[in-house]
Design a protein around this motif. Sequence first.
Motif, mmCIF file in Angstrom:
data_model
loop_
_atom_site.group_PDB
_atom_site.id
_atom_site.type_symbol
_atom_site.label_atom_id
_atom_site.label_comp_id
_atom_site.label_asym_id
_atom_site.label_seq_id
_atom_site.Cartn_x
_atom_site.Cartn_y
_atom_site.Cartn_z
ATOM 1 N N ASP A 166 0.834 -1.205 0.000
ATOM 2 C CA ASP A 166 0.000 0.000 0.000
ATOM 3 C C ASP A 166 0.865 1.250 0.000
ATOM 4 O O ASP A 166 1.945 1.279 0.604
ATOM 5 C CB ASP A 166 -0.913 0.027 1.225
ATOM 6 N N ALA A 167 0.396 2.290 -0.667
ATOM 7 C CA ALA A 167 1.106 3.575 -0.708
ATOM 8 C C ALA A 167 0.111 4.702 -0.445
ATOM 9 O O ALA A 167 -0.224 5.470 -1.343
ATOM 10 C CB ALA A 167 1.797 3.758 -2.047
ATOM 11 N N ILE A 178 5.339 11.766 11.247
ATOM 12 C CA ILE A 178 6.571 11.088 11.654
ATOM 13 C C ILE A 178 6.417 9.596 11.398
ATOM 14 O O ILE A 178 5.417 8.988 11.787
ATOM 15 C CB ILE A 178 6.870 11.318 13.149
ATOM 16 N N PHE A 179 7.411 8.991 10.758
ATOM 17 C CA PHE A 179 7.475 7.547 10.611
ATOM 18 C C PHE A 179 8.520 6.996 11.578
ATOM 19 O O PHE A 179 9.655 7.494 11.635
ATOM 20 C CB PHE A 179 7.870 7.155 9.187
ATOM 21 N N ALA A 193 10.792 4.712 4.480
ATOM 22 C CA ALA A 193 11.626 5.818 3.998
ATOM 23 C C ALA A 193 11.028 6.452 2.745
ATOM 24 O O ALA A 193 11.016 7.685 2.596
ATOM 25 C CB ALA A 193 13.049 5.328 3.717
ATOM 26 N N ASP A 194 10.516 5.606 1.832
ATOM 27 C CA ASP A 194 9.902 6.134 0.609
ATOM 28 C C ASP A 194 8.674 6.979 0.927
ATOM 29 O O ASP A 194 8.496 8.082 0.381
ATOM 30 C CB ASP A 194 9.497 4.983 -0.320
ATOM 31 N N ALA A 201 7.762 13.916 5.557
ATOM 32 C CA ALA A 201 7.657 13.589 6.976
ATOM 33 C C ALA A 201 9.035 13.319 7.558
ATOM 34 O O ALA A 201 10.002 13.054 6.830
ATOM 35 C CB ALA A 201 6.769 12.357 7.166
ATOM 36 N N GLN A 202 9.130 13.355 8.875
ATOM 37 C CA GLN A 202 10.349 12.953 9.553
ATOM 38 C C GLN A 202 10.404 11.428 9.615
ATOM 39 O O GLN A 202 9.372 10.762 9.660
ATOM 40 C CB GLN A 202 10.393 13.528 10.970
ATOM 41 N N LEU A 203 11.629 10.887 9.629
ATOM 42 C CA LEU A 203 11.825 9.443 9.668
ATOM 43 C C LEU A 203 12.843 9.106 10.740
ATOM 44 O O LEU A 203 13.936 9.676 10.764
ATOM 45 C CB LEU A 203 12.311 8.942 8.310
#
Length: 215
Positions: A166-167, A178-179, A193-194, A201-203
């Motif tokens: 899913d995207a 945030i991820f 990350a993608d 967003a922040q990762l």
Amino acid sequence: MRSGFRWRQGAGFASGHGAQGKRIAWPRTFAVKRSGPLRSEHLRFIHEEPRGGVLHCFVLDCSSSMMAGERLALAKGILLALFERARAGRCEVALVCFGGNRADVRFGPAVPRWWSERWIAPVGGGGGTPFQSGIDTAGDLLMTAARRKPVQQRWLWVLSDGRSSDAPSRPVAADQAIFVDFEQEHVSIGRCADLARKWEAQLFDAREVAGIAPS
């Protein structure tokens, strides 16, 4: 996109490189800069709590892949630490869990209480990864919150290993995203990350975030 971070009371995570949308504290900035040219690392910011308060909406991946390597257990520990900081700052939180073939709201929006562990502990995992459904559920919750409290700042946190095709698009009512990436495989697919890049967003790596546990 990965960087150091700290929990800033009342406003969530802040990158170690400053805070977007914050006013610059020029006296402190010039004190650091001294006589040299101004560079980004010299900038110091005025940390202001949002006048309408803060809502942190957490989306937790409870699919079978999160059971490997005790990822779900780590995620639940991180949630408890974040909820404690939200409680101390009088921030509202909400928790959306997805796994199997469904997604549902498990808590909130409300200010968490000391008994958070009692209802986070029983959260189980298994089945497929309905990532789109999880983000859609969170998006609906954030949109309802935006209508209820228009000036409230809304943060969306996604805790997942990204093992899904899913995207989903970034929910429009999320002011910040945030991820927290739980992927641990030697061959990484880099889905979190993608999505973080697409969402702007922040990762953060889950093991990095785990360092925020309450002292």
